[in-house]
Scaffold this active site. Structure first.
Site, mmCIF file in Angstrom:
data_model
loop_
_atom_site.group_PDB
_atom_site.id
_atom_site.type_symbol
_atom_site.label_atom_id
_atom_site.label_comp_id
_atom_site.label_asym_id
_atom_site.label_seq_id
_atom_site.Cartn_x
_atom_site.Cartn_y
_atom_site.Cartn_z
ATOM 1 N N ASP A 62 -4.591 5.118 6.068
ATOM 2 C CA ASP A 62 -5.171 6.280 6.747
ATOM 3 C C ASP A 62 -6.296 5.803 7.668
ATOM 4 O O ASP A 62 -6.048 5.431 8.815
ATOM 5 C CB ASP A 62 -5.649 7.267 5.674
ATOM 6 C CG ASP A 62 -6.218 8.545 6.247
ATOM 7 O OD1 ASP A 62 -6.032 8.806 7.445
ATOM 8 O OD2 ASP A 62 -6.859 9.315 5.506
ATOM 9 N N GLU A 100 0.836 -1.206 0.000
ATOM 10 C CA GLU A 100 0.000 0.000 0.000
ATOM 11 C C GLU A 100 0.869 1.254 0.000
ATOM 12 O O GLU A 100 1.982 1.230 0.526
ATOM 13 C CB GLU A 100 -0.857 0.022 1.275
ATOM 14 C CG GLU A 100 -2.285 -0.450 1.095
ATOM 15 C CD GLU A 100 -3.200 0.605 0.480
ATOM 16 O OE1 GLU A 100 -2.735 1.433 -0.322
ATOM 17 O OE2 GLU A 100 -4.398 0.585 0.808
ATOM 18 N N ASP A 101 0.337 2.341 -0.538
ATOM 19 C CA ASP A 101 1.039 3.620 -0.462
ATOM 20 C C ASP A 101 0.930 4.215 0.937
ATOM 21 O O ASP A 101 1.907 4.612 1.543
ATOM 22 C CB ASP A 101 0.509 4.606 -1.518
ATOM 23 C CG ASP A 101 -1.018 4.770 -1.483
ATOM 24 O OD1 ASP A 101 -1.702 4.057 -0.718
ATOM 25 O OD2 ASP A 101 -1.535 5.610 -2.238
ATOM 26 N N PHE A 110 -2.327 15.889 4.519
ATOM 27 C CA PHE A 110 -2.568 15.253 3.238
ATOM 28 C C PHE A 110 -1.287 15.359 2.408
ATOM 29 O O PHE A 110 -0.770 16.444 2.179
ATOM 30 C CB PHE A 110 -3.740 15.914 2.513
ATOM 31 C CG PHE A 110 -4.232 15.086 1.370
ATOM 32 C CD1 PHE A 110 -5.087 14.011 1.598
ATOM 33 C CD2 PHE A 110 -3.828 15.351 0.069
ATOM 34 C CE1 PHE A 110 -5.531 13.215 0.555
ATOM 35 C CE2 PHE A 110 -4.267 14.558 -0.981
ATOM 36 C CZ PHE A 110 -5.116 13.504 -0.746
ATOM 37 N N ARG A 167 0.960 12.454 -8.832
ATOM 38 C CA ARG A 167 1.505 11.102 -8.636
ATOM 39 C C ARG A 167 2.940 11.009 -9.131
ATOM 40 O O ARG A 167 3.742 10.250 -8.613
ATOM 41 C CB ARG A 167 0.665 10.064 -9.407
ATOM 42 C CG ARG A 167 -0.730 9.854 -8.858
ATOM 43 C CD ARG A 167 -1.317 8.576 -9.441
ATOM 44 N NE ARG A 167 -2.762 8.487 -9.318
ATOM 45 C CZ ARG A 167 -3.401 8.042 -8.240
ATOM 46 N NH1 ARG A 167 -2.719 7.663 -7.188
ATOM 47 N NH2 ARG A 167 -4.712 7.986 -8.213
HETATM 48 P P1 IMP Z 1 -7.800 4.458 3.891
HETATM 49 O O1 IMP Z 1 -8.802 3.477 3.338
HETATM 50 O O2 IMP Z 1 -8.482 5.647 4.510
HETATM 51 O O3 IMP Z 1 -6.781 3.850 4.812
HETATM 52 O O4 IMP Z 1 -7.071 5.117 2.690
HETATM 53 C C1 IMP Z 1 -6.266 4.455 1.851
HETATM 54 C C2 IMP Z 1 -6.108 5.185 0.546
HETATM 55 O O5 IMP Z 1 -6.506 6.554 0.608
HETATM 56 C C3 IMP Z 1 -4.668 5.201 0.176
HETATM 57 O O6 IMP Z 1 -4.321 4.047 -0.525
HETATM 58 C C4 IMP Z 1 -4.563 6.464 -0.659
HETATM 59 O O7 IMP Z 1 -4.855 6.189 -1.989
HETATM 60 C C5 IMP Z 1 -5.616 7.393 -0.080
HETATM 61 N N1 IMP Z 1 -5.012 8.376 0.865
HETATM 62 C C6 IMP Z 1 -5.096 8.395 2.207
HETATM 63 N N2 IMP Z 1 -4.411 9.427 2.744
HETATM 64 C C7 IMP Z 1 -3.862 10.084 1.689
HETATM 65 C C8 IMP Z 1 -3.000 11.238 1.570
HETATM 66 O O8 IMP Z 1 -2.559 11.888 2.538
HETATM 67 N N3 IMP Z 1 -2.659 11.576 0.291
HETATM 68 C C9 IMP Z 1 -3.073 10.914 -0.818
HETATM 69 N N4 IMP Z 1 -3.863 9.833 -0.749
HETATM 70 C C10 IMP Z 1 -4.258 9.413 0.496
#
Ligand code: IMP
Length: 180
Positions: A102, A98-99, A151, A164
């Site tokens: 959050d 994963e990148d 963010f 990106r």
């Molecule tokens: P989660 O489901 O909220 O954990 O979010 C996961 C996805 O949300 C990541 O794989 C990202 O693509 C996107 N994401 C969450 N935080 C950020 C951020 O700070 N910048 C850009 N994308 C984010």
């Protein structure tokens, strides 16, 4: 594009150092095994490419695309599978790449999906972890950097599908959000 960045959080070099360390950790952990490494598109594209080239083990690569964001700053809460993997995961060791984690919703969705399909083990390698954003329980075994509640964009991470291709990770200037 670079003019839209307020500050750099992780330079190209910082990222490569983290990838190298994580590649070594993964090689030790999976020694003698052949995991299926699943990159979560599109955010993990560069991280996946760099990480796996620092790992000295046999592995198979695949990709999944899920969506939970509407191109903005916050998650919609609902995770959908957009593109599935092509491999059968039953009885296999799985490493999700994963990148950023959050809220944890994306990861939980992926882990539940792969568990239902009979994966033998599921671990996660995330370049960034934002623990302050967590809504559901989900954790990565391998983490590059713990980030503050900001963010971030670059090295695969987007804002409204842009940034990106920045080679580093940074924070956008506030006016970029407010003029949208
Ligand atoms: P989660 O489901 O909220 O954990 O979010 C996961 C996805 O949300 C990541 O794989 C990202 O693509 C996107 N994401 C969450 N935080 C950020 C951020 O700070 N910048 C850009 N994308 C984010």
């Amino acid at each position: 594009m670079n003019n839209d960045i307020l500050k750099t959080l992780y330079s190209k070099e910082d990222i490569q150092t983290a990838c190298k360390r994580l590649g070594k950790e993964i090689s030790t952990f999976y020694k003698g095994k052949t995991p299926i490494v699943i990159g979560v598109l599109k955010g993990s594209m560069f991280f996946m490419a760099d990480l796996v080239r620092y790992a000295d083990i046999y592995m198979e690569l695949d990709f999944m695309d899920v969506s939970s964001y509407h191109g903005g700053l916050s998650s919609s809460g609902e995770v959908k599978l957009v593109t599935d993997i092509t491999k059968d995961v039953s009885g296999r060791d799985i490493l999700i790449v994963e990148d950023i984690v959050d809220t944890g919703r994306t990861l939980k969705f992926l882990m539940d999906t792969l568990k239902d399909r009979g994966a033998k083990s599921i671990e996660v390698c995330s370049l960034l972890d934002k623990p302050s954003g967590r809504v559901v329980e989900a954790s990565s075994k391998f983490v590059g950097f713990e980030v503050p509640n900001e963010f971030v964009v670059g090295y695969g991470l987007d804002y409204d599908e842009k940034y990106r291709n920045l080679p580093y990770i940074g924070v956008l200037k506030p006016e970029i959000y407010s003029t949208k």
